[in-house]
Scaffold this motif. Structure first.
Motif, PDB file in Angstrom:
ATOM      1  N   GLY A  34       0.816  -1.206   0.000  1.00 10.94           N
ATOM      2  CA  GLY A  34       0.000   0.000   0.000  1.00 10.94           C
ATOM      3  C   GLY A  34       0.850   1.257   0.000  1.00 10.94           C
ATOM      4  N   PRO A  35       0.202   2.394  -0.213  1.00 11.03           N
ATOM      5  CA  PRO A  35       0.941   3.658  -0.271  1.00 11.03           C
ATOM      6  C   PRO A  35       1.537   4.078   1.070  1.00 11.03           C
ATOM      7  CG  PRO A  35      -1.416   4.056  -0.338  1.00 11.03           C
ATOM      8  CD  PRO A  35      -1.229   2.569  -0.423  1.00 11.03           C
ATOM      9  N   ASP A  36       1.055   3.496   2.154  1.00  9.93           N
ATOM     10  CA  ASP A  36       1.572   3.872   3.465  1.00  9.93           C
ATOM     11  C   ASP A  36       2.718   2.972   3.929  1.00  9.93           C
ATOM     12  OD1 ASP A  36      -0.126   1.704   3.657  1.00  9.93           O
ATOM     13  OD2 ASP A  36      -0.812   2.208   5.666  1.00  9.93           O
ATOM     14  N   MET A  37       3.166   2.037   3.076  1.00  6.39           N
ATOM     15  CA  MET A  37       4.250   1.141   3.454  1.00  6.39           C
ATOM     16  C   MET A  37       5.558   1.938   3.520  1.00  6.39           C
ATOM     17  SD  MET A  37       5.592  -2.402   1.721  1.00  6.39           S
ATOM     18  CE  MET A  37       4.316  -3.429   2.429  1.00  6.39           C
ATOM     19  N   PRO A  38       6.260   1.835   4.635  1.00  8.06           N
ATOM     20  CA  PRO A  38       7.540   2.556   4.747  1.00  8.06           C
ATOM     21  C   PRO A  38       8.546   2.086   3.695  1.00  8.06           C
ATOM     22  CG  PRO A  38       6.855   1.658   6.878  1.00  8.06           C
ATOM     23  CD  PRO A  38       5.935   1.100   5.840  1.00  8.06           C
ATOM     24  N   ASP A  39       9.410   2.982   3.291  1.00 11.93           N
ATOM     25  CA  ASP A  39      10.397   2.698   2.262  1.00 11.93           C
ATOM     26  C   ASP A  39      11.270   1.496   2.634  1.00 11.93           C
ATOM     27  OD1 ASP A  39      11.814   3.509  -0.235  1.00 11.93           O
ATOM     28  OD2 ASP A  39      13.477   3.771   1.181  1.00 11.93           O
ATOM     29  N   ARG A  41      10.515  -1.082   4.505  1.00  7.43           N
ATOM     30  CA  ARG A  41       9.720  -2.305   4.388  1.00  7.43           C
ATOM     31  C   ARG A  41       9.517  -2.676   2.918  1.00  7.43           C
ATOM     32  NH1 ARG A  41       8.373  -6.970   4.425  1.00  7.43           N
ATOM     33  NH2 ARG A  41       6.227  -7.602   4.642  1.00  7.43           N
TER      34      ARG A  41
END
Length: 64
Positions: A34-39, A41
């Motif tokens: 998803g768009p909220d996944m940290p870089d 991760r």
């Protein structure tokens, strides 16, 4: 390299091998980032995906 591919094909043959590959795919290739996944991760996930794709390619090549 072909001997390695044959080794992978032997390791992942049968019902257990297919189940193991399905699990690896579900944990990596089938996972939507998803768009909220940290870089960090996302980078880790992409490394896992690369490894799983490499395994699948070796298995397929070894089965030919």
């Amino acid at each position: 390299m072909e001997e390695v591919a044959k080794c992978f094909a032997r390791c992942f043959r049968g019902a257990d091998g297919e189940r193991a590959l399905a699990h690896l795919k579900a944990q990596t290739l089938d996972l939507a980032a998803g768009p909220d996944m940290p870089d960090s991760r996302l980078r880790h996930l992409e490394g896992q995906r690369f490894l799983v794709r490499s395994i699948i390619n070796l298995v397929e090549r070894g089965r030919q």
